[in-house]
Design a protein around this motif. Structure first.
Motif, PDB file in Angstrom:
ATOM      1  N   MET A 159       0.842  -1.186   0.000  1.00 39.40           N
ATOM      2  CA  MET A 159       0.000   0.000   0.000  1.00 39.40           C
ATOM      3  C   MET A 159       0.872   1.228   0.000  1.00 39.40           C
ATOM      4  N   LYS A 160       0.601   2.121  -0.900  1.00 37.49           N
ATOM      5  CA  LYS A 160       1.402   3.337  -0.947  1.00 37.49           C
ATOM      6  C   LYS A 160       1.145   4.134   0.317  1.00 37.49           C
ATOM      7  N   GLN A 161       2.204   4.501   0.993  1.00 33.07           N
ATOM      8  CA  GLN A 161       2.066   5.161   2.277  1.00 33.07           C
ATOM      9  C   GLN A 161       2.443   6.625   2.162  1.00 33.07           C
ATOM     10  N   GLU A 162       2.302   7.310   3.291  1.00 28.98           N
ATOM     11  CA  GLU A 162       2.607   8.730   3.363  1.00 28.98           C
ATOM     12  C   GLU A 162       4.044   9.000   2.982  1.00 28.98           C
ATOM     13  N   ARG A 163       4.283   9.971   2.141  1.00 32.42           N
ATOM     14  CA  ARG A 163       5.640  10.366   1.774  1.00 32.42           C
ATOM     15  C   ARG A 163       6.145  11.297   2.847  1.00 32.42           C
ATOM     16  N   ARG A 164       7.151  10.863   3.547  1.00 31.79           N
ATOM     17  CA  ARG A 164       7.675  11.614   4.672  1.00 31.79           C
ATOM     18  C   ARG A 164       8.861  12.450   4.230  1.00 31.79           C
ATOM     19  N   GLU A 165       9.131  13.508   5.020  1.00 28.59           N
ATOM     20  CA  GLU A 165      10.205  14.412   4.646  1.00 28.59           C
ATOM     21  C   GLU A 165      11.542  13.701   4.611  1.00 28.59           C
ATOM     22  N   HIS A 166      11.722  12.730   5.532  1.00 23.35           N
ATOM     23  CA  HIS A 166      13.019  12.047   5.566  1.00 23.35           C
ATOM     24  C   HIS A 166      13.292  11.278   4.301  1.00 23.35           C
ATOM     25  N   THR A 207      -0.176  -5.471   1.090  1.00 25.54           N
ATOM     26  CA  THR A 207      -1.067  -4.327   1.257  1.00 25.54           C
ATOM     27  C   THR A 207      -0.783  -3.310   0.163  1.00 25.54           C
ATOM     28  N   GLU A 208      -1.842  -2.939  -0.555  1.00 22.86           N
ATOM     29  CA  GLU A 208      -1.660  -2.067  -1.716  1.00 22.86           C
ATOM     30  C   GLU A 208      -2.938  -1.277  -1.940  1.00 22.86           C
ATOM     31  N   MET A 209      -2.800  -0.009  -2.274  1.00 27.94           N
ATOM     32  CA  MET A 209      -3.972   0.851  -2.428  1.00 27.94           C
ATOM     33  C   MET A 209      -4.967   0.318  -3.441  1.00 27.94           C
ATOM     34  N   ARG A 210      -4.447  -0.324  -4.491  1.00 24.12           N
ATOM     35  CA  ARG A 210      -5.328  -0.852  -5.530  1.00 24.12           C
ATOM     36  C   ARG A 210      -5.526  -2.359  -5.373  1.00 24.12           C
ATOM     37  N   GLY A 211      -5.313  -2.860  -4.174  1.00 24.90           N
ATOM     38  CA  GLY A 211      -5.521  -4.277  -3.917  1.00 24.90           C
ATOM     39  C   GLY A 211      -6.952  -4.695  -4.240  1.00 24.90           C
ATOM     40  N   SER A 212      -7.108  -5.916  -4.696  1.00 19.20           N
ATOM     41  CA  SER A 212      -8.416  -6.369  -5.174  1.00 19.20           C
ATOM     42  C   SER A 212      -9.388  -6.697  -4.053  1.00 19.20           C
ATOM     43  N   VAL A 213      -8.872  -6.922  -2.837  1.00 26.73           N
ATOM     44  CA  VAL A 213      -9.743  -7.386  -1.753  1.00 26.73           C
ATOM     45  C   VAL A 213      -9.724  -6.397  -0.589  1.00 26.73           C
ATOM     46  N   ILE A 229      -4.453  -6.881  -0.561  1.00 23.38           N
ATOM     47  CA  ILE A 229      -5.581  -6.325   0.177  1.00 23.38           C
ATOM     48  C   ILE A 229      -5.450  -4.809   0.268  1.00 23.38           C
ATOM     49  N   ARG A 230      -6.563  -4.166   0.509  1.00 24.19           N
ATOM     50  CA  ARG A 230      -6.563  -2.706   0.625  1.00 24.19           C
ATOM     51  C   ARG A 230      -7.431  -2.278   1.798  1.00 24.19           C
ATOM     52  N   ILE A 231      -7.172  -1.063   2.281  1.00 28.30           N
ATOM     53  CA  ILE A 231      -8.002  -0.445   3.303  1.00 28.30           C
ATOM     54  C   ILE A 231      -8.932   0.539   2.590  1.00 28.30           C
ATOM     55  N   PRO A 232     -10.219   0.270   2.572  1.00 27.95           N
ATOM     56  CA  PRO A 232     -11.137   1.208   1.920  1.00 27.95           C
ATOM     57  C   PRO A 232     -11.101   2.574   2.618  1.00 27.95           C
ATOM     58  N   MET A 233     -11.168   3.634   1.812  1.00 28.69           N
ATOM     59  CA  MET A 233     -11.154   4.982   2.371  1.00 28.69           C
ATOM     60  C   MET A 233     -12.288   5.803   1.787  1.00 28.69           C
ATOM     61  N   ALA A 234     -12.726   6.794   2.550  1.00 29.25           N
ATOM     62  CA  ALA A 234     -13.872   7.603   2.149  1.00 29.25           C
ATOM     63  C   ALA A 234     -13.517   8.637   1.097  1.00 29.25           C
ATOM     64  N   THR A 235     -12.234   8.977   0.975  1.00 26.96           N
ATOM     65  CA  THR A 235     -11.810   9.985   0.006  1.00 26.96           C
ATOM     66  C   THR A 235     -10.663   9.439  -0.833  1.00 26.96           C
ATOM     67  N   ASN A 236     -10.207  10.218  -1.783  1.00 24.94           N
ATOM     68  CA  ASN A 236      -9.088   9.832  -2.636  1.00 24.94           C
ATOM     69  C   ASN A 236      -7.743  10.263  -2.057  1.00 24.94           C
ATOM     70  N   PHE A 237      -7.755  10.706  -0.814  1.00 21.14           N
ATOM     71  CA  PHE A 237      -6.529  11.175  -0.177  1.00 21.14           C
ATOM     72  C   PHE A 237      -5.691   9.978   0.246  1.00 21.14           C
ATOM     73  N   ASP A 238      -4.675   9.643  -0.556  1.00 21.84           N
ATOM     74  CA  ASP A 238      -3.924   8.400  -0.377  1.00 21.84           C
ATOM     75  C   ASP A 238      -2.710   8.620   0.531  1.00 21.84           C
ATOM     76  N   SER A 239      -2.944   8.896   1.789  1.00 21.45           N
ATOM     77  CA  SER A 239      -1.819   9.250   2.645  1.00 21.45           C
ATOM     78  C   SER A 239      -1.864   8.569   3.997  1.00 21.45           C
ATOM     79  N   GLY A 257      -1.733  -0.953  11.780  1.00 21.64           N
ATOM     80  CA  GLY A 257      -2.609  -1.107  12.933  1.00 21.64           C
ATOM     81  C   GLY A 257      -4.038  -1.443  12.536  1.00 21.64           C
ATOM     82  N   MET A 258      -4.536  -0.808  11.485  1.00 13.45           N
ATOM     83  CA  MET A 258      -5.896  -1.073  11.022  1.00 13.45           C
ATOM     84  C   MET A 258      -6.033  -2.515  10.538  1.00 13.45           C
ATOM     85  N   ILE A 259      -5.041  -2.987   9.821  1.00 14.28           N
ATOM     86  CA  ILE A 259      -5.094  -4.358   9.305  1.00 14.28           C
ATOM     87  C   ILE A 259      -4.963  -5.373  10.439  1.00 14.28           C
ATOM     88  N   MET A 260      -4.044  -5.099  11.365  1.00 13.96           N
ATOM     89  CA  MET A 260      -3.871  -6.042  12.477  1.00 13.96           C
ATOM     90  C   MET A 260      -5.098  -6.094  13.374  1.00 13.96           C
TER      91      MET A 260
END
Length: 275
Positions: A1-8, A203-209, A243-253, A261-264
């Motif tokens: 799953m594409k995660q938040e791009r951090r400054e580091h 875990t991937e944003m475009r995961g099928s399940v 697998i993916r975590i469904p989200m209410a918006t398109n904000f992929d961060s 934590g959500m998956i576990m």
């Protein structure tokens, strides 16, 4: 799953920051207890001392260096080949091109960890980190993993955070309680897991399940990807399910530790709360 791009991540890629040490004065590094010099490091390796990471001067050569490299490889100890300025930033002592961080934690072989879980009559649940380099994220993942019933954390020797005091502090001590498995690569870890009948969920944003439709009651290993780029392409191809975590918006961060934590928690819900 594409995660938040951090400054580091920008700093790690060299953007906005010099790529060499030439124009900077070495600064003290807060890390782990040090072993300094070829003989002390060699003796520690031969005696089985747990080493978190090994730093070698890029130009260092000789029989001792070859032996150190071989022993480190056999024990899955990460090796970083660095310029002399990096070593000088660790210590003012004569390091002979070799510095090692001794570990505050203990590691177990992945196969031994799996066998231990099965022998206890438990269903395996492991977290496999693919490129997670922020020590705070690793600490947070370990903390949530332990709370949600995961038995082990699997870390590759390359492209992974070192488990420093900061990681342990962030984990609230969970890194002392959960089994830690270090293995040369994520692909090798997947091979061992699959041979033991453990499904691998990427875990991937475009995961099928959606995560709540995946079956986490069976032996499972959940792969979490790098903070900026997510799971590597090779791992995505070899995963049993994406697998993916469904989200209410398109904000992929979603931050990687939050997503983990959500998956576990979904695994915990299915295994102990779902009726």
């Amino acid at each position: 799953m594409k995660q938040e791009r951090r400054e580091h991540s920008k700093q790690a890629s060299g953007k906005g920051k010099p790529n060499t040490y030439a124009n900077r004065s070495p600064k003290p590094v807060r890390s782990l207890p040090l072993l300094i010099g070829r003989k002390p490091v060699m003796e520690a390796l031969e005696q089985g001392t747990t080493i978190e990471k090994l730093f070698l001067l890029r130009t260092a050569t000789g029989p001792e260096i070859n032996s150190i490299k071989q022993l480190a490889k056999e024990r899955n100890i990460p090796i970083s080949q660095v310029p002399v300025e990096k070593l000088d930033s660790f210590t003012k002592a004569q390091h002979q091109g070799v510095v090692a961080w001794t570990s505050l934690l203990q590691y177990v072989e992945l196969q031994d960890a799996i066998s231990h879980v099965v022998d206890k009559g438990e269903t395996p649940l492991f977290m496999l980190l693919d490129g997670v380099t922020d020590v705070r994220n690793v600490g947070a993942i370990a903390r949530t993993a332990l709370c949600c019933g995961a038995q082990g954390l699997i870390l590759p020797t390359s492209h992974a955070a070192s488990l420093t005091e900061e990681a342990i502090k962030t984990s609230a001590g969970a890194l002392h309680k959960i089994m830690l498995c270090r293995i040369p690569s994520v692909q090798q870890a997947m091979d061992v897991l699959r041979l033991n009948g453990i499904q691998i969920l990427g875990t991937e944003m475009r995961g099928s399940v959606p995560v709540y439709e995946s079956n986490l009651k069976v032996p499972s290993a959940i792969v979490m990807g790098a903070e900026d780029t997510g799971i590597s392409k090779e791992v995505l191809k070899r995963a049993d399910q994406l697998i993916r975590i469904p989200m209410a918006t398109n904000f992929d961060s979603l931050n990687v530790s939050v997503a983990a934590g959500m998956i576990m928690y979904e695994a915990l819900r299915q295994r102990t709360l779902d009726v």
